[in-house]
Every structure is written in C-alpha cells, then in structure tokens.
Design a protein around this motif. Structure first.
Motif, PDB file in Angstrom:
ATOM      1  N   ILE A  16     -14.896  40.490  64.798  1.00 32.18           N
ATOM      2  CA  ILE A  16     -15.451  39.779  65.955  1.00 32.18           C
ATOM      3  C   ILE A  16     -14.827  40.317  67.233  1.00 32.18           C
ATOM      4  CG2 ILE A  16     -15.602  37.543  67.128  1.00 32.18           C
ATOM      5  CD1 ILE A  16     -15.712  36.250  64.292  1.00 32.18           C
ATOM      6  N   ALA A  17     -13.497  40.431  67.238  1.00 34.49           N
ATOM      7  CA  ALA A  17     -12.789  40.930  68.431  1.00 34.49           C
ATOM      8  C   ALA A  17     -13.220  42.354  68.752  1.00 34.49           C
ATOM      9  CB  ALA A  17     -11.279  40.865  68.211  1.00 34.49           C
ATOM     10  N   GLU A  18     -13.315  43.192  67.733  1.00 34.53           N
ATOM     11  CA  GLU A  18     -13.712  44.590  67.959  1.00 34.53           C
ATOM     12  C   GLU A  18     -15.128  44.675  68.518  1.00 34.53           C
ATOM     13  OE1 GLU A  18     -14.466  48.646  65.354  1.00 34.53           O
ATOM     14  OE2 GLU A  18     -13.064  47.147  64.581  1.00 34.53           O
ATOM     15  N   ALA A  19     -16.058  43.914  67.948  1.00 34.83           N
ATOM     16  CA  ALA A  19     -17.448  43.948  68.411  1.00 34.83           C
ATOM     17  C   ALA A  19     -17.569  43.423  69.841  1.00 34.83           C
ATOM     18  CB  ALA A  19     -18.338  43.128  67.478  1.00 34.83           C
ATOM     19  N   ALA A  20     -16.662  42.527  70.232  1.00 37.89           N
ATOM     20  CA  ALA A  20     -16.705  41.945  71.580  1.00 37.89           C
ATOM     21  C   ALA A  20     -15.861  42.736  72.573  1.00 37.89           C
ATOM     22  CB  ALA A  20     -16.210  40.505  71.535  1.00 37.89           C
ATOM     23  N   ALA A  21     -15.253  43.828  72.107  1.00 38.91           N
ATOM     24  CA  ALA A  21     -14.346  44.617  72.956  1.00 38.91           C
ATOM     25  C   ALA A  21     -13.277  43.709  73.571  1.00 38.91           C
ATOM     26  CB  ALA A  21     -15.122  45.367  74.034  1.00 38.91           C
ATOM     27  N   ALA A  22     -12.700  42.868  72.716  1.00 41.50           N
ATOM     28  CA  ALA A  22     -11.652  41.939  73.150  1.00 41.50           C
ATOM     29  C   ALA A  22     -10.522  42.000  72.127  1.00 41.50           C
ATOM     30  CB  ALA A  22     -12.216  40.522  73.229  1.00 41.50           C
ATOM     31  N   ASN A  23      -9.413  41.374  72.463  1.00 39.72           N
ATOM     32  CA  ASN A  23      -8.346  41.336  71.463  1.00 39.72           C
ATOM     33  C   ASN A  23      -8.442  40.046  70.657  1.00 39.72           C
ATOM     34  OD1 ASN A  23      -6.749  39.259  72.768  1.00 39.72           O
ATOM     35  ND2 ASN A  23      -6.114  40.820  74.233  1.00 39.72           N
ATOM     36  N   LYS A  24      -7.859  40.107  69.471  1.00 39.83           N
ATOM     37  CA  LYS A  24      -7.951  38.986  68.534  1.00 39.83           C
ATOM     38  C   LYS A  24      -7.347  37.714  69.141  1.00 39.83           C
ATOM     39  CE  LYS A  24      -5.727  38.726  64.334  1.00 39.83           C
ATOM     40  NZ  LYS A  24      -5.374  39.213  63.008  1.00 39.83           N
ATOM     41  N   ARG A  25      -6.294  37.859  69.899  1.00 38.18           N
ATOM     42  CA  ARG A  25      -5.639  36.711  70.513  1.00 38.18           C
ATOM     43  C   ARG A  25      -6.602  35.939  71.413  1.00 38.18           C
ATOM     44  NH1 ARG A  25      -3.302  35.726  75.195  1.00 38.18           N
ATOM     45  NH2 ARG A  25      -1.655  34.179  75.312  1.00 38.18           N
ATOM     46  N   SER A  26      -7.512  36.648  72.071  1.00 36.24           N
ATOM     47  CA  SER A  26      -8.439  35.976  72.992  1.00 36.24           C
ATOM     48  C   SER A  26      -9.352  34.991  72.245  1.00 36.24           C
ATOM     49  CB  SER A  26      -9.254  36.980  73.795  1.00 36.24           C
ATOM     50  OG  SER A  26     -10.058  37.764  72.958  1.00 36.24           O
ATOM     51  N   ILE A  27      -9.635  35.242  70.984  1.00 38.15           N
ATOM     52  CA  ILE A  27     -10.441  34.311  70.192  1.00 38.15           C
ATOM     53  C   ILE A  27      -9.705  32.982  70.056  1.00 38.15           C
ATOM     54  CG2 ILE A  27     -11.387  33.838  67.893  1.00 38.15           C
ATOM     55  CD1 ILE A  27     -11.960  36.867  67.699  1.00 38.15           C
ATOM     56  N   TYR A  28      -8.424  33.081  69.707  1.00 41.58           N
ATOM     57  CA  TYR A  28      -7.631  31.861  69.516  1.00 41.58           C
ATOM     58  C   TYR A  28      -7.430  31.125  70.837  1.00 41.58           C
ATOM     59  CZ  TYR A  28      -6.942  34.009  65.019  1.00 41.58           C
ATOM     60  OH  TYR A  28      -7.171  34.586  63.794  1.00 41.58           O
ATOM     61  N   VAL A  29      -7.254  31.867  71.940  1.00 37.95           N
ATOM     62  CA  VAL A  29      -7.071  31.252  73.258  1.00 37.95           C
ATOM     63  C   VAL A  29      -8.325  30.481  73.672  1.00 37.95           C
ATOM     64  CG1 VAL A  29      -6.824  31.780  75.725  1.00 37.95           C
ATOM     65  CG2 VAL A  29      -5.339  32.901  74.053  1.00 37.95           C
ATOM     66  N   HIS A  30      -9.496  31.110  73.487  1.00 36.79           N
ATOM     67  CA  HIS A  30     -10.754  30.502  73.948  1.00 36.79           C
ATOM     68  C   HIS A  30     -11.344  29.482  72.974  1.00 36.79           C
ATOM     69  CE1 HIS A  30     -11.093  32.966  77.502  1.00 36.79           C
ATOM     70  NE2 HIS A  30     -11.019  34.068  76.800  1.00 36.79           N
ATOM     71  N   PHE A  31     -11.147  29.695  71.669  1.00 38.53           N
ATOM     72  CA  PHE A  31     -11.882  28.891  70.695  1.00 38.53           C
ATOM     73  C   PHE A  31     -11.037  28.211  69.635  1.00 38.53           C
ATOM     74  CE2 PHE A  31     -14.670  32.337  72.163  1.00 38.53           C
ATOM     75  CZ  PHE A  31     -15.651  31.575  72.770  1.00 38.53           C
ATOM     76  N   GLY A  32      -9.783  28.562  69.517  1.00 34.10           N
ATOM     77  CA  GLY A  32      -8.946  27.976  68.467  1.00 34.10           C
ATOM     78  C   GLY A  32      -9.052  28.768  67.182  1.00 34.10           C
ATOM     79  N   THR A  33      -9.107  28.069  66.062  1.00 34.89           N
ATOM     80  CA  THR A  33      -9.132  28.716  64.751  1.00 34.89           C
ATOM     81  C   THR A  33     -10.506  29.342  64.453  1.00 34.89           C
ATOM     82  OG1 THR A  33      -9.900  26.734  63.607  1.00 34.89           O
ATOM     83  CG2 THR A  33      -7.499  26.991  63.869  1.00 34.89           C
ATOM     84  N   LYS A  34     -10.532  30.136  63.422  1.00 30.74           N
ATOM     85  CA  LYS A  34     -11.801  30.727  62.975  1.00 30.74           C
ATOM     86  C   LYS A  34     -12.791  29.622  62.611  1.00 30.74           C
ATOM     87  CE  LYS A  34     -12.622  32.946  58.830  1.00 30.74           C
ATOM     88  NZ  LYS A  34     -12.612  34.040  57.825  1.00 30.74           N
ATOM     89  N   GLU A  35     -12.319  28.552  61.988  1.00 31.45           N
ATOM     90  CA  GLU A  35     -13.182  27.432  61.607  1.00 31.45           C
ATOM     91  C   GLU A  35     -13.757  26.746  62.843  1.00 31.45           C
ATOM     92  OE1 GLU A  35     -10.667  28.574  58.305  1.00 31.45           O
ATOM     93  OE2 GLU A  35     -10.134  28.026  60.356  1.00 31.45           O
ATOM     94  N   GLU A  36     -12.932  26.573  63.860  1.00 36.91           N
ATOM     95  CA  GLU A  36     -13.410  25.950  65.100  1.00 36.91           C
ATOM     96  C   GLU A  36     -14.448  26.826  65.793  1.00 36.91           C
ATOM     97  OE1 GLU A  36      -9.703  23.277  66.708  1.00 36.91           O
ATOM     98  OE2 GLU A  36      -9.429  25.444  66.690  1.00 36.91           O
ATOM     99  N   LEU A  37     -14.236  28.132  65.762  1.00 36.95           N
ATOM    100  CA  LEU A  37     -15.210  29.061  66.330  1.00 36.95           C
ATOM    101  C   LEU A  37     -16.523  28.991  65.555  1.00 36.95           C
ATOM    102  CD1 LEU A  37     -16.095  31.320  68.253  1.00 36.95           C
ATOM    103  CD2 LEU A  37     -14.887  32.952  66.764  1.00 36.95           C
TER     104      LEU A  37
END
Length: 194
Positions: free
Chosen positions: A36-57
């Motif tokens: 997900i992070a790679e496809a979005a050209a973002a770092n993995k940490r940004s997922i957790y910052v913006h959305f929380g866990t994978k389940e929450e996303l």
C-alpha cells in the motif's frame, strides 16, 4: 531549510486509493501495508499516522465504499426493485466495492458504526413502507433489506460454472432485469388469506 511541508491530504488520498486496490484484491489477511505504501509513494509509517492499524484502514476503506454507494443510489423503500437495479448497475462500474464488502463479511464479522447508521436509516424506511402496506410486512425489515441486497449480488457470487451457462449479448441487461423482477416478487405484499 524553507519550503512547504508535504501535502498530507494528497498523501492520505493516495494511501486510501492504494488501500482500496490492495484490499479489494487480497482482502484484509492477504493485504500488505508495504505494498500500500509503495503504491501510494508514501512511507509505511504514514499509514499508521493517518489511519491507525491495518484493520482500521480496512474498515475505513469498506465504510467509505458503502457510504459512496449510499450517496450515489437513491433509496426509496416503496420502490425497492428500482433501487436494486440501480445499485446493481453501480456495482458493475465499481466492482472493488462489491469485493471489499465480501472480504469484510468474511474477515471482519462485526458491525462498523458508519455502516450501521446507513443501514439503520434504510431499515427505518422499510419499516415505514411496511406499516403503510407498500411492502410486505411478514419479514422483519432488516432481513428483508438483507434479502434485497443478496439478490443484487446474487449473480456476482454465483458459481462460475453456473455463470458459464448465461453469457452473450444482452446478458448484463437480463441480469439487471432479473434482479429487479426477483426483488419485485420478494417485496410484494402477499394476498390476504381468506
């Protein structure tokens, strides 16, 4: 060290779109945050910052898809065949939403607040239509709505072997017409017993 900070809104949008694609393809268990992070050209940490866990996303992506459907298709409990046909048509153009909801029912067997509220409104409208005699009242409203939605996706969830027997020109139109006819038969008020 001047300059503008990166646009968090654009990053969030890219992450959400990448998450939709990843979860629709692989489900919750098979999805990878790294992809997900790679496809979005973002770092993995940004997922957790913006959305929380994978389940929450995942829950956010599923809820967003269902809310978009709820906004795109007008719900009229007194015309459930039309609603079913329009919903089917929209899902033909948004197969990722259908896949996400199927994954969700398999992997997240729990209510999601945003979805509950959307369904609560629809169930209330069905109950009103039942009380007015416009829709059969011998099936509880939540169950009746579930049956309508099951008919909408019935062809999509049918066995590939069964689907192989119905292809060719006009198959899509026949599928929509069949769903509308099935819903009409389902919700019709049964004749009074004599």
């Amino acid at each position: 060290m001047g300059g503008m900070p990166p646009d968090a809104t654009a990053t969030k949008q890219r992450l959400l779109q990448a998450a939709v694609d990843e979860f629709a393809r692989f489900g919750l268990a098979g999805a990878r945050v790294d992809r997900i992070a790679e496809a979005a050209a973002a770092n993995k940490r940004s997922i957790y910052v913006h959305f929380g866990t994978k389940e929450e996303l995942f829950d956010r992506v599923v809820a967003d898809g269902l809310l978009q459907l709820a906004e795109a298709v007008r719900f009229d409990a007194t015309d459930l065949p039309r609603y079913a046909g329009e919903l089917w048509e929209l899902l033909e153009h948004r197969p990722h939403v259908r896949r996400l909801t199927l994954w969700s029912s398999l992997e997240r067997p729990q209510p999601v607040d945003a979805e509950v509220e959307v369904y609560r409104t629809k169930v209330g409208a069905v109950e009103e239509a039942q009380a007015a005699g416009a829709v059969r009242a011998d099936i509880p409203a939540p169950q009746l709505l579930a049956m309508v939605l099951a008919l909408v996706i019935s062809w999509d969830t049918a066995s590939w072997s069964l689907k192989a027997l119905h292809t060719g020109p006009g198959a899509a139109e026949q599928a929509r017409a069949g769903i509308e006819a099935a819903v009409a038969g389902l919700v019709r008020v049964p004749p009074a017993a004599s």
